[in-house]
Design a protein around this motif. Structure first.
Motif, PDB file in Angstrom:
ATOM      1  N   ALA A  49      -6.529-149.334  95.782  1.00  0.00           N
ATOM      2  CA  ALA A  49      -5.814-148.853  94.603  1.00  0.00           C
ATOM      3  C   ALA A  49      -6.375-147.483  94.223  1.00  0.00           C
ATOM      4  O   ALA A  49      -7.505-147.155  94.599  1.00  0.00           O
ATOM      5  CB  ALA A  49      -6.024-149.828  93.464  1.00  0.00           C
ATOM      6  N   ARG A  52     -13.497-158.253  94.984  1.00  0.00           N
ATOM      7  CA  ARG A  52     -13.594-156.860  94.538  1.00  0.00           C
ATOM      8  C   ARG A  52     -14.226-155.985  95.629  1.00  0.00           C
ATOM      9  O   ARG A  52     -15.161-156.392  96.302  1.00  0.00           O
ATOM     10  CB  ARG A  52     -14.414-156.756  93.244  1.00  0.00           C
ATOM     11  CG  ARG A  52     -13.748-157.280  91.996  1.00  0.00           C
ATOM     12  CD  ARG A  52     -12.386-156.669  91.715  1.00  0.00           C
ATOM     13  NE  ARG A  52     -12.359-155.227  91.692  1.00  0.00           N
ATOM     14  CZ  ARG A  52     -12.575-154.469  90.623  1.00  0.00           C
ATOM     15  NH1 ARG A  52     -12.838-155.028  89.474  1.00  0.00           N
ATOM     16  NH2 ARG A  52     -12.498-153.158  90.711  1.00  0.00           N
ATOM     17  N   SER A 109     -12.918-155.086  98.403  1.00  0.00           N
ATOM     18  CA  SER A 109     -12.773-155.660  99.747  1.00  0.00           C
ATOM     19  C   SER A 109     -11.789-154.941 100.663  1.00  0.00           C
ATOM     20  O   SER A 109     -11.466-155.460 101.728  1.00  0.00           O
ATOM     21  CB  SER A 109     -12.337-157.120  99.625  1.00  0.00           C
ATOM     22  OG  SER A 109     -11.087-157.164  98.966  1.00  0.00           O
ATOM     23  N   SER A 110     -11.332-153.755 100.296  1.00  0.00           N
ATOM     24  CA  SER A 110     -10.422-153.055 101.219  1.00  0.00           C
ATOM     25  C   SER A 110     -11.118-152.737 102.548  1.00  0.00           C
ATOM     26  O   SER A 110     -10.464-152.655 103.585  1.00  0.00           O
ATOM     27  CB  SER A 110      -9.898-151.771 100.591  1.00  0.00           C
ATOM     28  OG  SER A 110      -9.128-152.095  99.468  1.00  0.00           O
TER      29      SER A 110
HETATM   30  N1  ASP Z   1      -9.141-151.945  94.579  1.00  0.00           N
HETATM   31  C1  ASP Z   1     -10.010-153.038  94.889  1.00  0.00           C
HETATM   32  C2  ASP Z   1     -11.221-153.003  93.976  1.00  0.00           C
HETATM   33  O1  ASP Z   1     -11.409-152.049  93.231  1.00  0.00           O
HETATM   34  C3  ASP Z   1     -10.409-153.094  96.309  1.00  0.00           C
HETATM   35  C4  ASP Z   1     -11.140-151.885  96.847  1.00  0.00           C
HETATM   36  O2  ASP Z   1     -11.112-150.829  96.240  1.00  0.00           O
HETATM   37  O3  ASP Z   1     -11.756-151.995  97.896  1.00  0.00           O
HETATM   38  O4  ASP Z   1     -11.975-153.943  93.964  1.00  0.00           O
END
Ligand code: ASP
Ligand code: MG
Length: 445
Positions: free
Chosen positions: A36, A195, A197-198
């Motif tokens: 995001a 959180r 986890s991308s």
């Molecule tokens: N957007 C998600 C987070 O902030 C995943 C990520 O950024 O890796 O946890």
């Protein structure tokens, strides 16, 4: 196939997204997973909290902020009216959904759908921009293939087959965009991989497609050899083995999600940590083998609680450890460090949700003492050679700071110990000045 993942700070504004476009345009055959936009998942999670607290004014404020962030990016990124209209309509639907969720009772399903909005929007906006730029690209939504099983772990068989089906729909295309972080769970309900986890999304995709390499693009020159939030003169580490990287990530290095090495463990796929703001810098190369020996990096994890169980009945008894660990298993609490003597066992945990119950059940086994506010300091490297010399170097460096638990010997890549949280920065500084400074061959200055 190459897999690239860009974190939220790498796509924080329109100019950076253009920079990312230049980076990905130089590569053939790739899947790109986006997080995001910076700060959006945090806002969404505060939004969920505010609805639960029935704080409607604050909830609406957050929605407006999320809307502004995305509208601003679209206005500065996309020029043609047609693509703008589509992008705005995607933001509108997300905003409508968020507005609607203020007035309904939040279920786990809706909560997860709310958290998913950040990755759904970022990937879609960037996809539309790529199309506008005449880049040959296809969007493959993560919710069409990313799935977890009933233990919350990736369902690799399902992911492999569905992802391949999605790719096959776009013959001749060699660039795919997808969403990081989000997935379906075993009930086919929207969920996420946790959180941050991308990174994990990227390595799961890389492992099922047997990718040539996986690049994790973030805002720093690679994994640092010490905690950059406490120490100024840290250096990026040039090479790490999968296991060394996992240990550093698990014990506090925030740049890489702690689970993200697991999918590539039995592969030869390199994972490279790169900096969007300094793309020519080589970054950190993580692979199966490690070249150098010695100490490579230090990380620290706070909010650790130490639990000590002591009983004279343990002498020459068997089954005591099983009884102790059964208590932790029953309360779904993971133990990080363990040390034992003939009459006592000490363990550390970071999740204290069930501590009271754990304490009461352990007291049936022995006397229990608990110490909060501890930090685990973890030194990672290749300690196969000169073990004794390394250990004495470490403890000489931090003397006279008191240490509570020491764990060494379980593996040749990790030496961990706990100190009181108030001594942590002092310990990291001493180790930096007295040890890391003398190991320059391991870092790229
Ligand atoms: N957007 C998600 C987070 O902030 C995943 C990520 O950024 O890796 O946890
Ligand atoms: Mg991250």
């Amino acid at each position: 196939m190459e897999i690239l993942k860009f974190g939220g700070t790498s796509i924080r504004d329109a100019n950076l997204i253009k920079k990312v476009t230049n980076i990905v345009n130089n590569k053939k055959n790739k899947i790109i997973a986006f997080s995001a936009i910076s700060g959006v998942t945090n806002l969404l999670s505060v939004f969920v909290q505010q609805i639960q607290d029935k704080n409607y004014v604050k909830s609406e404020k957050i929605i407006r902020l999320i809307e502004e962030i995305h509208i601003d990016i679209i206005n500065n990124l996309i020029s043609s009216t047609n693509f703008k209209i589509i992008a705005f309509s995607k933001v509108n639907s997300a905003i409508k959904f968020l507005n609607k969720s203020i007035n309904i009772k939040l279920s786990d399903k809706i909560e997860k759908e709310i958290l998913a909005q950040g990755e759904l929007l970022s990937a879609m906006i960037i996809y539309l921009y790529f199309l506008e730029q005449n880049i040959d690209v296809a969007y493959i939504p993560a919710l069409k293939f990313m799935k977890t099983n009933k233990d919350g772990e990736p369902d690799y068989k399902h992911i492999r087959s569905c992802l391949n089906k999605e790719i096959e729909k776009h013959q001749d295309c060699n660039m795919f965009i997808t969403n990081g972080f989000i997935c379906n769970n075993h009930n086919n309900i929207t969920d996420n991989l946790g959180r941050g986890s991308s990174d994990y999304t990227a390595t799961i995709i890389g492992s099922v497609l047997k990718a040539k390499k996986i690049e994790i693009w973030t805002d720093i020159d690679g994994l640092r050899n010490n905690d950059p939030t406490c120490i100024h003169n840290t250096n990026p580490i040039s090479h790490l083995s999968y296991n060394e990287a996992s240990e550093l990530a698990y014990f506090g290095a925030k740049i890489l999600h702690p689970l993200s090495i697991i999918p590539v463990l039995k592969t030869n796929i390199p994972v490279i940590l790169k900096n969007t703001f300094n793309p020519m810098f080589p970054g950190t190369y993580i692979s199966e083998f490690t070249k150098a020996s010695g100490i490579k990096g230090i990380s620290a994890k706070d909010q650790i609680t130490t639990i000590k169980v002591r009983s004279a009945k343990m002498v020459q008894a068997y089954g005591v450890l099983r009884k102790i660990f059964n208590v932790f298993e029953k309360h779904q609490t993971s133990v990080d460090m363990v040390t034992t003597s003939e009459i006592s066992v000490s363990m550390t945990i970071d999740n204290t949700r069930h501590l009271l119950k754990i304490e009461s059940e352990l007291s049936n086994i022995g006397d229990v003492s608990i110490e909060r506010n501890q930090s685990i300091v973890c030194l990672v490297g290749n300690f196969e050679k000169n073990k004794t010399a390394i250990v004495s170097k470490i403890f000489n460096a931090i003397e006279p700071i008191p240490i509570n638990l020491i764990s060494f010997g379980a593996s040749n890549i990790n030496i961990s110990f706990t100190v009181n949280i108030k001594d942590k920065i002092k310990v990291l500084k001493l180790l930096n000045d007295r040890i890391l400074k003398n190991e320059p061959c391991l870092t790229l200055n």
